[in-house]
Design a protein around this motif. Structure first.
Motif, PDB file in Angstrom:
ATOM      1  N   SER A 199     -38.591  -0.743 135.847  1.00 21.54           N
ATOM      2  CA  SER A 199     -37.556  -1.098 136.384  1.00 21.54           C
ATOM      3  C   SER A 199     -36.163  -0.626 135.712  1.00 21.54           C
ATOM      4  O   SER A 199     -36.260  -0.677 134.401  1.00 21.54           O
ATOM      5  CB  SER A 199     -37.271  -2.741 136.584  1.00 21.54           C
ATOM      6  OG  SER A 199     -36.035  -2.878 137.128  1.00 21.54           O
ATOM      7  N   HIS A 200     -35.347  -0.264 136.223  1.00 20.62           N
ATOM      8  CA  HIS A 200     -34.172   0.273 135.814  1.00 20.62           C
ATOM      9  C   HIS A 200     -32.889  -0.666 135.933  1.00 20.62           C
ATOM     10  O   HIS A 200     -32.129  -0.774 134.909  1.00 20.62           O
ATOM     11  CB  HIS A 200     -33.341   1.741 136.416  1.00 20.62           C
ATOM     12  CG  HIS A 200     -33.988   2.936 136.170  1.00 20.62           C
ATOM     13  ND1 HIS A 200     -33.988   4.175 136.868  1.00 20.62           N
ATOM     14  CD2 HIS A 200     -35.321   3.174 135.155  1.00 20.62           C
ATOM     15  CE1 HIS A 200     -34.850   5.194 136.231  1.00 20.62           C
ATOM     16  NE2 HIS A 200     -35.590   4.371 135.480  1.00 20.62           N
ATOM     17  N   ARG A 201     -32.884  -1.557 136.631  1.00 20.56           N
ATOM     18  CA  ARG A 201     -31.740  -2.314 137.014  1.00 20.56           C
ATOM     19  C   ARG A 201     -32.121  -3.848 137.434  1.00 20.56           C
ATOM     20  O   ARG A 201     -31.482  -4.499 136.964  1.00 20.56           O
ATOM     21  CB  ARG A 201     -30.750  -1.721 138.018  1.00 20.56           C
ATOM     22  CG  ARG A 201     -30.103  -0.439 137.491  1.00 20.56           C
ATOM     23  CD  ARG A 201     -29.404   0.255 138.486  1.00 20.56           C
ATOM     24  NE  ARG A 201     -29.186   1.479 137.943  1.00 20.56           N
ATOM     25  CZ  ARG A 201     -30.034   2.774 138.091  1.00 20.56           C
ATOM     26  NH1 ARG A 201     -31.289   2.352 139.113  1.00 20.56           N
ATOM     27  NH2 ARG A 201     -30.021   3.834 137.993  1.00 20.56           N
TER      28      ARG A 201
ATOM     29  N   SER B 218     -36.053  -7.945 130.533  1.00 18.74           N
ATOM     30  CA  SER B 218     -35.781  -6.535 130.195  1.00 18.74           C
ATOM     31  C   SER B 218     -36.891  -5.848 130.287  1.00 18.74           C
ATOM     32  O   SER B 218     -36.522  -4.660 130.232  1.00 18.74           O
ATOM     33  CB  SER B 218     -35.268  -6.784 128.620  1.00 18.74           C
ATOM     34  OG  SER B 218     -36.413  -7.360 127.781  1.00 18.74           O
ATOM     35  N   ASP B 219     -38.106  -6.162 130.426  1.00 24.30           N
ATOM     36  CA  ASP B 219     -39.158  -5.394 130.252  1.00 24.30           C
ATOM     37  C   ASP B 219     -40.201  -5.607 131.680  1.00 24.30           C
ATOM     38  O   ASP B 219     -41.139  -6.265 131.847  1.00 24.30           O
ATOM     39  CB  ASP B 219     -40.215  -5.676 129.063  1.00 24.30           C
ATOM     40  CG  ASP B 219     -40.727  -4.482 128.591  1.00 24.30           C
ATOM     41  OD1 ASP B 219     -40.568  -3.353 128.934  1.00 24.30           O
ATOM     42  OD2 ASP B 219     -41.496  -4.466 127.476  1.00 24.30           O
TER      43      ASP B 219
ATOM     44  N   ARG C  48     -33.311  -6.244 134.638  1.00 23.08           N
ATOM     45  CA  ARG C  48     -32.178  -6.515 134.012  1.00 23.08           C
ATOM     46  C   ARG C  48     -31.036  -7.338 134.346  1.00 23.08           C
ATOM     47  O   ARG C  48     -30.910  -8.332 133.687  1.00 23.08           O
ATOM     48  CB  ARG C  48     -31.483  -5.126 133.400  1.00 23.08           C
ATOM     49  CG  ARG C  48     -30.531  -5.273 132.039  1.00 23.08           C
ATOM     50  CD  ARG C  48     -30.274  -3.793 131.387  1.00 23.08           C
ATOM     51  NE  ARG C  48     -30.588  -2.668 132.358  1.00 23.08           N
ATOM     52  CZ  ARG C  48     -29.516  -2.226 133.155  1.00 23.08           C
ATOM     53  NH1 ARG C  48     -28.516  -2.854 133.196  1.00 23.08           N
ATOM     54  NH2 ARG C  48     -29.710  -1.187 133.786  1.00 23.08           N
ATOM     55  N   LYS C  49     -30.891  -7.200 135.513  1.00 24.41           N
ATOM     56  CA  LYS C  49     -29.930  -7.966 136.251  1.00 24.41           C
ATOM     57  C   LYS C  49     -30.184  -9.514 136.323  1.00 24.41           C
ATOM     58  O   LYS C  49     -29.346 -10.337 136.328  1.00 24.41           O
ATOM     59  CB  LYS C  49     -29.551  -7.236 137.781  1.00 24.41           C
ATOM     60  CG  LYS C  49     -28.631  -6.112 137.683  1.00 24.41           C
ATOM     61  CD  LYS C  49     -28.297  -6.018 139.168  1.00 24.41           C
ATOM     62  CE  LYS C  49     -27.425  -4.558 138.989  1.00 24.41           C
ATOM     63  NZ  LYS C  49     -26.847  -4.490 140.313  1.00 24.41           N
TER      64      LYS C  49
END
Lengths: 423, 423
Positions: free
Chosen positions: A89-91, A99-100, A94-95
């Motif tokens: 995942s890029h976003r 984080s991982d 995190r949103k």
């Protein structure tokens, strides 16, 4: 060296039978069977590590741990299914405070997770000399068996209920499936399918077939191969529950074989409109009681009497996992946010696992889920009408650059709002 | 070692510019540009043979022959696109007198051939520091750029014509595309897109972009890697013609590098309803004159003024190929026969290449086409409504095994006839 398959063993009473005595369920107690390998055989088959990617078929890649007696049949069955991508995942993660996060894009040649189990079932049908493969389903599984059956030169027959929509079965028709629309509901379709299996010797590719779960368990191996380790948490959409049981089998075998050092926590996700397994889990029950379905925009994992429910509960509890439920609004939002934030278009049945991430962080003990994998079970084009509404049809823009600028500015402000109001 | 890209060269007048001076078309004469590598660089990059399959992305697999200045960007762009399957035909070819037939299932993460070119274009947009990627398209290309643009964290903008259908653009909307429906036709949409590129510095991913063709040419490398040799004949659907030009570039480079010992014959296929390139080919013309479109059930390769027409003609003639045209009836039949005979569901734009096989055998010099590859350009779910008709909705069957037997017997007799009558 390929692991030696020594037969089928009952998941409840332990009764063992040879593969040649194939029975869909335990001849003693009727419980589902598990494909069994010789003691230490999987460890030995994998002693040099994970088999490398194979660009022809994952049946080749995973053949050392699959119950295959004739590898030459792979070419007759294969539609070019290869190990599915594991995308970081890029976003999206995190949103949401994870984080991982990874997405397992679990879609085969017919664009859903079903192909993994189907490919092995159809291969076993060839081994057994069956000429007809069948199951009762109107969705992804019907399309999958139609495609693989046609590819293998067998006759695919799918049983559907009276009120099935034309759109739902068109994929199966194109793939060459013989669609039997019976005068009754889904339960009646299943019964009739079972009757044809007993009377005609047709090969049952659905429900309890132990080879379906044996094929599906390579999903877990694929993740570990791609990560180089076990994930900490895996979110798995649960309808009938076979995917959860297969993941548990796969990770357990890898732990036993020393390929991973601990089990991931397995988290099952259901629709709030039909969540019998989640309900049983939170009530502390050992078995799943059928529930009444409520209306939902998705019907893919709306299984009110899940065949694998009891084993699904066992898998979740044994790994310290949990069961989550998400609403229609949540999975629709997840479909759109995965599209915008990651460039991924997934079907409702898959989006539930991504939708459940927010709820996961609120579940006791999951504040830090660690390396997390969401199982996205199929491509969004399997149910395109769910994701967008008529109100999104874009207004007309004058053919000037100034008008384009203005339109994009308005969109940036109101776009997200428009989606929200549509929900 | 990666082949050194030394810039862009005009396909007509030979003008050369550096990559840093990027221009969509030749600054001298306006013709399309080609990505150029240092003399002998491709041969050197491939001196140890074809690069192995890469399970993350074909951008990794083919990086030694792609114009990449920063490989670390691949992870920002990738949606898990891997080299597409090359499936051997089990029945379709044999039934039509072609014993050695393969299907290239050319569908990426967004389920069409467009992803191969898009992935490289979006990566180049990142290299150049653009924040917006755009093109004019309402179909597969729009969806592809929307997905890859969103994945890379860029703003995807697609320009569509006034009368576009909601179904056609919904995939782009889900993938996070900003869909600009302009008050005009497709030509006006293209003009406005070009204007935004010039005025705003947006990155044009469509039409003439030389990186699109450079990315697409790995299609040819993939086939040779999978076969271990060059095919004798390749059938390629031709709309704008970029796919044909890219295939020619790829095979030519491999011949030059000594990886293959002769060129395959490249056969372009168009819809009879819109076949300007085929018309020009058979009239012995060097350029393609726009034609009037006739009605067709497919609009995907209905390009009446193909940008790459002239170069497409050159590619076909240079390889001793030909141009074929197929009717709607023929491609619909091909979709259904591919489903029944091979378990493959392809979109109309792809089915034309399979439909053309019968006509191929009648073309002078193609009585023995040898090892033949059909390019199936995308999954059938991109245009599901084309393949099945309402009259195929199955009649109700009584829930008894006798009724099922009777139904299947009737189907076996009348099924094919029913399809034919629907055409």
């Amino acid at each position: 060296m390929n692991a030696e398959c020594i037969g089928l063993v009952c998941r409840d009473c332990g009764t063992k039978i040879a593969e040649s005595e194939f029975s869909l369920t335990c001849p003693s107690c009727g419980a589902p069977m598990r494909v069994e390998f010789a003691a230490g055989a999987l460890r030995k088959a994998l002693q040099d590590g994970m088999p490398p990617y194979d660009d022809r078929s994952y049946l080749y890649q995973w053949r050392s741990i699959l119950p295959l007696s004739d590898e030459s049949l792979i070419d007759r069955v294969s539609l070019g299914e290869t190990e599915t991508p594991l995308l970081r995942s890029h976003r999206y993660g995190r949103k949401r405070g994870i984080s991982d996060l990874y997405f397992k894009l679990e879609q085969g040649p017919t664009l859903s997770l079903k192909d993994r189990g189907t490919a092995l079932c159809v291969l076993k049908a060839l081994e057994q000399g069956s000429e007809t493969v069948c199951l009762s389903s109107s969705g992804n599984n019907a399309a999958s068996i139609s495609a693989y059956g046609s590819r293998a030169g067998l006759r695919p027959v799918v049983f559907v209920q009276k009120h099935v929509s034309a759109a739902k079965i068109s994929k199966s028709l194109v793939y060459g499936g013989n669609v039997i629309r019976i005068d009754g509901d889904m339960a009646a379709a299943s019964r009739l399918c079972g009757e044809m299996v007993r009377k005609k010797g047709w090969y049952q590719c659905g429900g309890p077939n132990p080879y379906r779960v044996a094929g599906k368990r390579t999903f877990a191996y694929g993740i570990v191969q791609q990560l180089g380790r076990a994930p900490d948490t895996v979110l798995i959409p649960c309808g009938g529950g076979a995917g959860m049981v297969a993941a548990f089998d796969g990770f357990s075998e890898m732990l036993e074989a020393g390929l991973i050092d601990r089990m991931p926590r397995l988290v099952g996700v259901q629709l709030a409109a039909c969540n019998p397994t989640a309900t049983a889990f939170h009530a502390g029950k050992d078995v799943v009681t059928p529930v009444e379905k409520k209306p939902s925009l998705s019907d893919a994992i709306m299984n009110n009497n899940p065949y694998w429910g009891k084993y699904c509960l066992q898998a979740v509890r044994a790994t310290g996992g949990t069961m989550l439920s998400v609403t229609d609004e949540e999975f629709i939002r997840a479909i759109r946010e995965l599209g915008r934030e990651e460039g991924i278009f997934t079907e409702p049945a898959g989006a539930v696992s991504a939708a459940a991430l927010t709820r996961l962080l609120d579940a006791p003990g999951f504040e830090q889920p660690g390396l997390t994998v969401c199982n996205l079970t199929g491509h969004g084009l399997n149910a395109p009408q769910v994701a967008t509404g008529d109100e999104e049809y874009p207004g007309l823009v004058e053919a000037t650059s100034a008008a384009v600028d203005k339109y994009l500015q308005e969109q940036a402000v109101s776009g997200a709002g428009r989606l929200r109001s549509a929900l």
